[in-house]
Design a protein around this motif. Structure first.
Motif, PDB file in Angstrom:
ATOM      1  N   PHE A 168      49.820  25.919  39.432  1.00  0.00           N
ATOM      2  CA  PHE A 168      50.447  24.788  39.970  1.00  0.00           C
ATOM      3  C   PHE A 168      51.301  25.346  41.015  1.00  0.00           C
ATOM      4  CE2 PHE A 168      46.766  24.403  37.326  1.00  0.00           C
ATOM      5  CZ  PHE A 168      45.487  24.553  38.092  1.00  0.00           C
TER       6      PHE A 168
ATOM      7  N   LEU B  85      58.128  30.517  43.108  1.00  0.00           N
ATOM      8  CA  LEU B  85      57.199  31.020  44.526  1.00  0.00           C
ATOM      9  C   LEU B  85      57.393  32.989  43.743  1.00  0.00           C
ATOM     10  CD1 LEU B  85      57.524  30.124  48.314  1.00  0.00           C
ATOM     11  CD2 LEU B  85      55.678  30.364  47.071  1.00  0.00           C
TER      12      LEU B  85
ATOM     13  N   VAL C 143      37.871  46.471  48.036  1.00  0.00           N
ATOM     14  CA  VAL C 143      39.103  44.549  48.683  1.00  0.00           C
ATOM     15  C   VAL C 143      40.211  45.255  48.202  1.00  0.00           C
ATOM     16  CG1 VAL C 143      39.013  42.098  48.325  1.00  0.00           C
ATOM     17  CG2 VAL C 143      36.832  43.763  48.401  1.00  0.00           C
ATOM     18  N   PRO C 144      40.916  44.774  48.564  1.00  0.00           N
ATOM     19  CA  PRO C 144      43.012  45.183  49.007  1.00  0.00           C
ATOM     20  C   PRO C 144      43.037  44.355  46.726  1.00  0.00           C
ATOM     21  CG  PRO C 144      42.915  44.277  50.433  1.00  0.00           C
ATOM     22  CD  PRO C 144      41.232  43.730  50.434  1.00  0.00           C
TER      23      PRO C 144
ATOM     24  N   ARG D 254      45.753  42.994  46.339  1.00  0.00           N
ATOM     25  CA  ARG D 254      46.291  41.779  46.443  1.00  0.00           C
ATOM     26  C   ARG D 254      44.937  40.744  46.336  1.00  0.00           C
ATOM     27  NH1 ARG D 254      50.987  40.653  44.669  1.00  0.00           N
ATOM     28  NH2 ARG D 254      52.470  38.406  45.598  1.00  0.00           N
ATOM     29  N   GLN D 255      44.219  41.243  47.458  1.00  0.00           N
ATOM     30  CA  GLN D 255      42.903  40.036  47.824  1.00  0.00           C
ATOM     31  C   GLN D 255      42.738  39.308  46.139  1.00  0.00           C
ATOM     32  OE1 GLN D 255      42.995  40.288  50.899  1.00  0.00           O
ATOM     33  NE2 GLN D 255      41.868  38.245  51.137  1.00  0.00           N
TER      34      GLN D 255
ATOM     35  N   TRP E 233      44.210  36.673  43.943  1.00  0.00           N
ATOM     36  CA  TRP E 233      43.511  36.067  44.401  1.00  0.00           C
ATOM     37  C   TRP E 233      42.790  34.987  43.798  1.00  0.00           C
ATOM     38  CZ3 TRP E 233      46.654  31.366  46.142  1.00  0.00           C
ATOM     39  CH2 TRP E 233      47.962  31.697  46.742  1.00  0.00           C
ATOM     40  N   MET E 234      41.462  35.627  43.616  1.00  0.00           N
ATOM     41  CA  MET E 234      40.589  35.375  43.254  1.00  0.00           C
ATOM     42  C   MET E 234      40.503  35.117  41.958  1.00  0.00           C
ATOM     43  SD  MET E 234      37.547  37.536  44.876  1.00  0.00           S
ATOM     44  CE  MET E 234      38.234  37.904  46.898  1.00  0.00           C
TER      45      MET E 234
ATOM     46  N   THR F 219      40.359  31.427  40.187  1.00  0.00           N
ATOM     47  CA  THR F 219      39.310  31.002  39.647  1.00  0.00           C
ATOM     48  C   THR F 219      39.535  30.289  37.958  1.00  0.00           C
ATOM     49  OG1 THR F 219      37.941  32.955  40.144  1.00  0.00           O
ATOM     50  CG2 THR F 219      37.390  32.056  38.154  1.00  0.00           C
TER      51      THR F 219
ATOM     52  N   ARG G  94      42.663  28.822  38.341  1.00  0.00           N
ATOM     53  CA  ARG G  94      42.719  27.058  38.356  1.00  0.00           C
ATOM     54  C   ARG G  94      41.328  26.528  38.716  1.00  0.00           C
ATOM     55  NH1 ARG G  94      47.617  28.322  42.801  1.00  0.00           N
ATOM     56  NH2 ARG G  94      47.312  26.018  43.726  1.00  0.00           N
ATOM     57  N   LEU G  95      40.572  26.839  39.552  1.00  0.00           N
ATOM     58  CA  LEU G  95      39.143  25.984  38.962  1.00  0.00           C
ATOM     59  C   LEU G  95      39.601  25.719  37.406  1.00  0.00           C
ATOM     60  CD1 LEU G  95      36.575  25.207  39.842  1.00  0.00           C
ATOM     61  CD2 LEU G  95      36.257  27.717  39.741  1.00  0.00           C
TER      62      LEU G  95
ATOM     63  N   ALA H  47      33.704  31.377  32.882  1.00  0.00           N
ATOM     64  CA  ALA H  47      34.141  32.102  34.391  1.00  0.00           C
ATOM     65  C   ALA H  47      34.899  33.562  34.067  1.00  0.00           C
ATOM     66  CB  ALA H  47      35.444  31.208  34.822  1.00  0.00           C
TER      67      ALA H  47
ATOM     68  N   VAL I 242      33.857  36.894  37.134  1.00  0.00           N
ATOM     69  CA  VAL I 242      34.895  37.428  37.948  1.00  0.00           C
ATOM     70  C   VAL I 242      34.549  39.224  37.092  1.00  0.00           C
ATOM     71  CG1 VAL I 242      37.365  38.053  37.399  1.00  0.00           C
ATOM     72  CG2 VAL I 242      36.625  35.533  37.574  1.00  0.00           C
TER      73      VAL I 242
ATOM     74  N   VAL J  37      32.326  40.793  40.058  1.00  0.00           N
ATOM     75  CA  VAL J  37      32.622  40.188  40.892  1.00  0.00           C
ATOM     76  C   VAL J  37      34.000  41.157  41.287  1.00  0.00           C
ATOM     77  CG1 VAL J  37      34.225  39.367  42.869  1.00  0.00           C
ATOM     78  CG2 VAL J  37      32.590  37.814  41.752  1.00  0.00           C
TER      79      VAL J  37
ATOM     80  N   GLU K 267      46.306  18.640  44.452  1.00  0.00           N
ATOM     81  CA  GLU K 267      48.716  18.590  44.348  1.00  0.00           C
ATOM     82  C   GLU K 267      48.706  16.830  45.106  1.00  0.00           C
ATOM     83  OE1 GLU K 267      49.205  19.930  41.323  1.00  0.00           O
ATOM     84  OE2 GLU K 267      47.600  20.573  41.285  1.00  0.00           O
TER      85      GLU K 267
ATOM     86  N   ARG L  77      25.066  37.270  46.834  1.00  0.00           N
ATOM     87  CA  ARG L  77      24.407  37.691  45.256  1.00  0.00           C
ATOM     88  C   ARG L  77      24.295  37.066  44.440  1.00  0.00           C
ATOM     89  NH1 ARG L  77      30.252  40.734  43.442  1.00  0.00           N
ATOM     90  NH2 ARG L  77      29.053  40.839  41.845  1.00  0.00           N
TER      91      ARG L  77
ATOM     92  N   GLN M 261      31.368  29.410  41.617  1.00  0.00           N
ATOM     93  CA  GLN M 261      32.786  30.203  40.826  1.00  0.00           C
ATOM     94  C   GLN M 261      32.675  30.667  42.672  1.00  0.00           C
ATOM     95  OE1 GLN M 261      32.336  29.735  37.917  1.00  0.00           O
ATOM     96  NE2 GLN M 261      34.523  31.028  37.780  1.00  0.00           N
TER      97      GLN M 261
ATOM     98  N   TRP N  97      34.823  28.559  44.736  1.00  0.00           N
ATOM     99  CA  TRP N  97      35.813  28.831  44.395  1.00  0.00           C
ATOM    100  C   TRP N  97      36.521  30.228  45.168  1.00  0.00           C
ATOM    101  CZ3 TRP N  97      40.022  25.514  43.208  1.00  0.00           C
ATOM    102  CH2 TRP N  97      39.720  24.824  41.952  1.00  0.00           C
ATOM    103  N   MET N  98      35.771  31.172  45.220  1.00  0.00           N
ATOM    104  CA  MET N  98      36.828  32.161  46.192  1.00  0.00           C
ATOM    105  C   MET N  98      37.154  32.322  47.034  1.00  0.00           C
ATOM    106  SD  MET N  98      34.678  35.099  43.359  1.00  0.00           S
ATOM    107  CE  MET N  98      34.585  35.037  42.091  1.00  0.00           C
TER     108      MET N  98
ATOM    109  N   LEU O 116      45.416  31.244  50.215  1.00  0.00           N
ATOM    110  CA  LEU O 116      46.161  32.404  49.889  1.00  0.00           C
ATOM    111  C   LEU O 116      46.342  32.720  51.537  1.00  0.00           C
ATOM    112  CD1 LEU O 116      46.996  35.324  49.307  1.00  0.00           C
ATOM    113  CD2 LEU O 116      44.747  36.009  49.063  1.00  0.00           C
TER     114      LEU O 116
ATOM    115  N   PHE P 260      36.693  41.346  53.361  1.00  0.00           N
ATOM    116  CA  PHE P 260      37.062  41.333  51.915  1.00  0.00           C
ATOM    117  C   PHE P 260      35.882  40.266  50.939  1.00  0.00           C
ATOM    118  CE2 PHE P 260      40.959  42.941  53.603  1.00  0.00           C
ATOM    119  CZ  PHE P 260      40.584  44.010  53.415  1.00  0.00           C
TER     120      PHE P 260
ATOM    121  N   VAL Q  85      32.602  41.392  48.678  1.00  0.00           N
ATOM    122  CA  VAL Q  85      32.408  40.188  47.056  1.00  0.00           C
ATOM    123  C   VAL Q  85      31.186  39.427  47.564  1.00  0.00           C
ATOM    124  CG1 VAL Q  85      33.458  38.682  45.522  1.00  0.00           C
ATOM    125  CG2 VAL Q  85      34.974  40.494  47.159  1.00  0.00           C
TER     126      VAL Q  85
END
Lengths: 194, 194, 194, 194
Positions: free
Chosen positions: C105, C121, C148-149, C151-152, C155-156, C160, C162-163, C184, C188, C191, D108, D145, D152, D155-156, D163, D187, D191
DNA sequence: TATGAATGAGGATTCATTCAT
DNA sequence: AATGAATGAATCCTCATTCAT
């Protein structure tokens, strides 16, 4: 024995440098220790307190000026020549060790501490006494004007010194102090002359 | 009339008193607040920072001296009389408000801060410029000796002022400043005279 | 072994605890000193400023994550298993030392300070780079979906994490983090899968 | 009546701007008053305390999101389209008023205050509930899906939003948020899809 | 002779808040 | 509806000094 003394002197010298380059407010135990590359408690081996250190510094100033005063020939010259000699010697020493020039400005330096400032004033007095003595002798012998009290003239002599040194310090010590001193003295001479 | 004196001025006056009685090192926000019987944060309503306060103080010094300089008669008198007038006015004001006498010692006061000391030096310069201007005119008109540069002589004039004020302050302001000033000026006169 | 942990580290650990239990706003020098049962100035022996301390904390976060990332097997497993390994290792460490979970965080933590937030960062970027790298490799080898990229998807993955950690913290660290993490991750996995 | 409300809103808006541009630590009564060009006590006409102001801010966040959620068509579209609509509406509003994007990062923001953070978490929950509800419906209808819990997936969805917004904020709001949002959603769609 | 760790007192400054006007 | 002046508590930080090692 030598080692002990030199360590103390080394500390005092460094303290002097800090004062003259950054002002007395920057002379903290921390800064001093840092400049000497030791830890702070180490300094307390050599001085019982910061006051002790400052006191020693003042004594050093006094000794320095006494030393200079003794160097100038006591006789065989006119009073004005002796004042000139004082100028020459002081400015030569200041050039070697610029931090010492603080000796001319001590009265403002330690004003915050009654006891220390008393000590400092006695040095100022000593300097004035020395100059005044020379001038008084000169006046008696007719080399120096008699219509202005010697004490008064000693302040003009000192004031001119301060003027020269202040200019020199503002210049970042790049001016030729001895030459400036000579020039200034050539005028002081005329003012003191009969 | 007293009410007109703004809170800002009141604070500056008190700051001035602290500096002149205990030295600038004792001018802390805490001490100042205590002297004014307010809390420290209260001061920050009137000055954004201590530096701001010090800066205002310096400006005040400058204004004070400008005021004095303007009071001395610009014409119809000899240069030496004008210098005498300056002595008289300054010492009269110092007697009324001893703290103001710090104006003569400012260059040592703010040496610790580059920006502030620059500001201060410009005031010192202004004072010297004023005196030098008077003397230069006098020299041109043949009232003042011509064999010593006016700038040099202005330092003697200032140096003597400082001497008198220093004595006065050491005496705890019990000496009669105006009388001492007159006495000192009687000698300055002779030195400046042709 | 415990003794090896230097005073600096001890301070950083305590700072970490304060941040994670009460928020960064409660991490004051006073609170930190109190928690360590020392006076405030004592901390300044170990860190030159609070910023220095925060900076060290950030570096520590980065080192912690690097350490975890290096632990996960680099080869001989599928990309998805490696991500699973990352989950497992991180959650195991978080369980041992909940305060460390702040690492997820950080970007919100230090937003108030330009320089520190830049530093932070770069850590976030490093984490994402690590995950993205794993996924990209997996996509190339056909273990991970390619529509799906990476990078994208990273983040998922992070989102997750973080969730899970947020839930765990809200529970007052009473939930079994490792078990929740496994659960969790099982989603993931689906996905990410081709 | 209108005037009173608009003054309050004006203050909240300005507070929002400060938070999003400089962080919540910079939201001080002084800064807020300065930004509004009034004095600090003036703010206390509108809010009984800073907490009251923060609380109102949180409520405003909640109202804002509720408003957006209500705008997205409730029926006649697939779940995925509704999520897409949410993206579109939110990003459109954020573009108009970037400070509002803080709504995605609230958890936060107020962690330091138990009561406020509880309030904040309920907003986060509400957002998740909204998204989860859409996805759950979609899953039931076979548009989404079913092998990953709706919570879950919500959150994505949120993680991806964050992001995008984070990137946008780092860019100094120069990126085209709506376009970036559309790209990201393309994207997310994949998913979520069955 | 020196150090590492600590301290009590004090430094300037900012905080949210109050109150008389 | 707003202001000028003030406050108590807190902020980070520096001071000279001490003490066990």
């Amino acid at each position: 024995m030598k080692t002990v003394r030199s360590r103390r002197e080394e500390i005092l010298d460094t303290a002097l440098d800090i004062i003259s380059s950054s002002g007395i407010q920057r002379l903290t135990v921390k800064n001093l220790a840092r400049a000497l590359k030791v830890t702070e408690p180490a300094l307390y081996r050599h001085f019982t307190s910061k006051r002790d250190l400052l006191y020693s510094l003042i004594v050093m100033y006094g000794d320095f000026f006494s030393g200079i005063a003794e160097k100038t020939p006591a006789s065989g010259t006119t009073a004005i020549d002796r004042v000139g000699g004082l100028y020459r010697e002081l400015f030569r020493e200041f050039t070697k060790r610029p931090a010492l020039s603080m000796v001319l400005f001590t009265e403002e330096l330690f004003r915050f501490d009654r006891q220390l400032s008393r000590e400092v004033l006695s040095i100022i007095e000593m300097i004035h006494d020395t100059i005044e003595g020379i001038l008084r002798n000169g006046a008696r012998r007719g080399e120096v004007r008699q219509d202005v009290p010697s004490r008064q003239m000693s302040w003009m002599v000192m004031g001119t010194m301060r003027l020269v040194v202040t200019k020199w310090r503002i210049s970042g010590y790049t001016l030729n102090l001895s030459r400036e001193g000579r020039k200034a003295f050539s005028f002081v001479k005329k003012v003191l002359a009969k």
